[in-house]
Design an enzyme around this catalytic site. Sequence first.
Site, PDB file in Angstrom:
ATOM      1  N   CYS A   2      49.548  48.256  36.513  1.00 25.91           N
ATOM      2  CA  CYS A   2      51.406  47.896  37.543  1.00 25.91           C
ATOM      3  C   CYS A   2      51.180  48.155  39.013  1.00 25.91           C
ATOM      4  CB  CYS A   2      51.877  50.069  37.482  1.00 25.91           C
ATOM      5  SG  CYS A   2      51.787  50.192  35.495  1.00 25.91           S
ATOM      6  N   ARG A  27      48.473  42.983  37.996  1.00 24.94           N
ATOM      7  CA  ARG A  27      48.050  43.974  38.033  1.00 24.94           C
ATOM      8  C   ARG A  27      48.444  44.830  35.799  1.00 24.94           C
ATOM      9  NH1 ARG A  27      46.114  46.953  42.613  1.00 24.94           N
ATOM     10  NH2 ARG A  27      46.847  48.974  41.165  1.00 24.94           N
ATOM     11  N   TRP A  74      52.308  47.861  33.574  1.00 25.21           N
ATOM     12  CA  TRP A  74      51.677  47.681  32.183  1.00 25.21           C
ATOM     13  C   TRP A  74      51.556  49.554  31.673  1.00 25.21           C
ATOM     14  CZ3 TRP A  74      47.493  51.064  30.334  1.00 25.21           C
ATOM     15  CH2 TRP A  74      47.267  50.239  29.699  1.00 25.21           C
ATOM     16  N   ASN A 100      53.001  54.101  39.889  1.00 24.08           N
ATOM     17  CA  ASN A 100      52.018  53.332  39.013  1.00 24.08           C
ATOM     18  C   ASN A 100      50.743  55.042  39.496  1.00 24.08           C
ATOM     19  OD1 ASN A 100      52.776  50.950  40.077  1.00 24.08           O
ATOM     20  ND2 ASN A 100      50.973  50.826  40.966  1.00 24.08           N
ATOM     21  N   GLY A 101      50.564  54.774  38.237  1.00 24.05           N
ATOM     22  CA  GLY A 101      49.556  56.319  37.761  1.00 24.05           C
ATOM     23  C   GLY A 101      50.347  57.205  36.435  1.00 24.05           C
ATOM     24  N   GLU A 490      28.615  39.435  27.516  1.00 22.36           N
ATOM     25  CA  GLU A 490      29.994  39.152  28.423  1.00 22.36           C
ATOM     26  C   GLU A 490      30.339  38.141  28.168  1.00 22.36           C
ATOM     27  OE1 GLU A 490      30.899  40.779  31.057  1.00 22.36           O
ATOM     28  OE2 GLU A 490      32.270  38.825  32.569  1.00 22.36           O
ATOM     29  N   LYS A 494      34.201  38.175  27.592  1.00 27.48           N
ATOM     30  CA  LYS A 494      35.041  36.561  28.282  1.00 27.48           C
ATOM     31  C   LYS A 494      35.308  36.122  26.449  1.00 27.48           C
ATOM     32  CE  LYS A 494      34.825  37.778  31.038  1.00 27.48           C
ATOM     33  NZ  LYS A 494      34.772  38.643  31.819  1.00 27.48           N
ATOM     34  N   GLU A 497      38.514  39.279  25.669  1.00 30.52           N
ATOM     35  CA  GLU A 497      39.616  39.299  26.010  1.00 30.52           C
ATOM     36  C   GLU A 497      40.150  38.197  26.432  1.00 30.52           C
ATOM     37  OE1 GLU A 497      38.677  40.901  30.184  1.00 30.52           O
ATOM     38  OE2 GLU A 497      37.191  39.818  30.189  1.00 30.52           O
ATOM     39  N   HIS A 513      18.747  43.129  11.013  1.00 30.53           N
ATOM     40  CA  HIS A 513      19.109  44.617  10.743  1.00 30.53           C
ATOM     41  C   HIS A 513      20.545  44.669  10.887  1.00 30.53           C
ATOM     42  CE1 HIS A 513      15.372  45.262  12.844  1.00 30.53           C
ATOM     43  NE2 HIS A 513      15.210  44.560  13.533  1.00 30.53           N
ATOM     44  N   LYS A 612      44.299  44.094  35.042  1.00 27.09           N
ATOM     45  CA  LYS A 612      43.358  43.221  36.273  1.00 27.09           C
ATOM     46  C   LYS A 612      42.014  45.029  36.672  1.00 27.09           C
ATOM     47  CE  LYS A 612      40.097  40.783  38.449  1.00 27.09           C
ATOM     48  NZ  LYS A 612      39.010  40.121  37.956  1.00 27.09           N
TER      49      LYS A 612
HETATM   50  O1  M6R Z   1      37.114  47.141  39.345  1.00 23.30           O
HETATM   51  P1  M6R Z   1      36.580  47.081  37.643  1.00 23.30           P
HETATM   52  O2  M6R Z   1      35.286  46.477  38.310  1.00 23.30           O
HETATM   53  O3  M6R Z   1      35.938  48.690  37.571  1.00 23.30           O
HETATM   54  O4  M6R Z   1      36.622  46.824  36.390  1.00 23.30           O
HETATM   55  C1  M6R Z   1      36.080  47.114  35.258  1.00 23.30           C
HETATM   56  C2  M6R Z   1      36.495  46.378  33.698  1.00 23.30           C
HETATM   57  O5  M6R Z   1      37.772  46.837  33.976  1.00 23.30           O
HETATM   58  C3  M6R Z   1      37.037  45.310  34.149  1.00 23.30           C
HETATM   59  O6  M6R Z   1      35.229  44.540  34.247  1.00 23.30           O
HETATM   60  C4  M6R Z   1      36.878  44.612  32.788  1.00 23.30           C
HETATM   61  O7  M6R Z   1      36.128  44.751  31.339  1.00 23.30           O
HETATM   62  C5  M6R Z   1      37.351  43.289  32.738  1.00 23.30           C
HETATM   63  N1  M6R Z   1      39.011  42.104  32.349  1.00 23.30           N
HETATM   64  C6  M6R Z   1      35.841  41.781  31.488  1.00 23.30           C
HETATM   65  O8  M6R Z   1      36.901  40.919  32.264  1.00 23.30           O
END
Ligand code: M6R
Length: 617
Positions: A2, A27, A74, A100-101, A490, A494, A497, A513, A612
């Site tokens: 948010c 956000r 959000w 927010n929160g 990683e 990517k 998401e 396995h 984010k």
């Molecule tokens: O701001 P941060 O690095 O603490 O965020 C951690 C994760 O939320 C962040 O890396 C998330 O997994 C990304 N969307 C990955 O691309």
Amino acid sequence: MCGIVAYIGKRQASPILLDGLRRLEYRGYDSAGIALWTDGGIDVYRKAGRIENLRKAVSEANPPGDLGISHTRWATHGAPTDENAHPHKDQSGNLALVHNGVIENYISIKDQLLAEGHTFQSETDTEVLAHLVGKCYDEGEETEPQAKLVAAVQAALPRVKGTFGIAVIHSDAPGVIVGSRLGSPLVVGLGKDEHFLASDVGAIVAHTRDVIYLNDYDLVTITRHGYDVSSLDTNRTASVKVSRVDFTEDDAEKGKFEHYMLKEIYEQPQSIRNALRGRLSRDEATAVLGGLNMSPMELRQIDRIIFSGCGTAYHAAMVGEYLMESLARIPTEIEFASEFRYRNVPTTKSTLQFVVSQSGETIDTLAALREAKRKGLRCLGIVNNVASTIARESDGGVYIHAGPEIGVAATKTFTSQVTIMTLLSLLFGRIHHLSSTDGLEMIDELEAIPEKIESILKQAPRIKEIAQKYANAEGMLFMGRQLNYPVAMEGALKMKEISYIYASGHPSAELKHGIIALVKPDLPSVFIAPDDAVFDKNVSNIEEVKARKGPVIAVTTEGCTDLERIADDVLYVPPCKSILSPLLTVVPLQLLSYYVALARGCDVDKPRNLAKSVTVE
Ligand code: M6R
């Protein structure tokens, strides 16, 4: 999660708020709204969906008003509908609030307010907070409205459990916005005859670069001509420091790129140079990291290291574990921040904890930091956002200096975090076993990385072709060994998401396995197989997949042509010291996921259901 923007000044508020929300959309982007003070009271505009929907509605009305609050959401409590969008009004309809929160005890407060005759229009915890502040206002001592609004916020907030960053306005108080924070960031922007509140400086940097980062329990009032920061907690005095933002509005724009994610992938040569700048000593053949606030003697005593983070930051930490153990021979453990806080991880007297976070606001990572500190551990941050809560609460650390990362999918911050892990491992290595010759070799190799990434980026057209070929895959497997196992994780994250293709990352040897049961012609496997000590092992695993008619995309080292005859598609990275290969091998995977998402028509920068920074549990 948010975003809040608030404005008071002499200009029309709505365009400033809408532009700020656009910059905060990363956000959260489930719904958005603004509330403006006008002569007749407070007008609220709210729309489900992207900020563009709100912009259309507000632009048509072109409302006057030089004071307003706004929010991009959000969803936590209640679906993303117009009714659940912020701002929310109180029972009288005279007060509006954005938040927010999460208010954890909102149900009991709501029950109490319902019993008193309040009625609610939404399912949100925020509307309950608006009603509570409104009730405190209506029942407050008769005084002038501005002081009464401040007193109402001060009376209401101690009654809530949870986290908040809020901005509140009242129709009786046309000259003030009141804000406060606990666990959700809030920054004050200082302009000439105008002031701002925002969740992130990016929302207001077009108007001012002079800001005050609020601390938990701060209570702020902004008027056209000034501001006042006090404390919600009467036992505590608020400390106020004006900071200068070190980036401009252009740094947070897409420029010539179609998406922030692509821009940020292309920024990696520069962001890695920024992470290295001033931190390498050729004379001592080591890294210089003054922000750790530790003497060589203290560093030498460290006998155990814990890295924790979430998502991409966790994957960078996984690379860090390999680096630290190989270069410094210090036992190193990685923990999901969300697990660390609830586990009772054994530690020694000389354990050093690092928390890794781009935003510095991730709630689980922050909680891991606080848990580590509660246990008396020294806890350092590896953080991008210099004004973040993690940066401020940690005992020191290293900034990654990657610049604003707006795309929800983290890219440049992964390589910058890995760069910092390499510097840390070099520093600890040189304190223990690493010779100056080996240290110097690491420095040479590190300094060559940015140029090597530039050459990988030139392969984007080829990666785009491969992406188009596999864009309709029903799933994808990512496989790597040693330091490239975290890269496989990683790459899979990517892909999931931003393209919504189910993908998973594994150590290549795990294939037999269980995972191999999934292999079939429409499920491609991506192998990260640079020309290193385990290359032949990877080749055997690739053969196993091919024998079962699984398509294979391989990432390997230039000059190593062996995979041309086995894999369906091969991507190349320049040769480098194998311990640094994650800094190169991840780049084609970032581009692959980007182009797959593009081919599938996905919203690359704002993938569904995500935000984010994850500031709720
Ligand atoms: O701001 P941060 O690095 O603490 O965020 C951690 C994760 O939320 C962040 O890396 C998330 O997994 C990304 N969307 C990955 O691309």
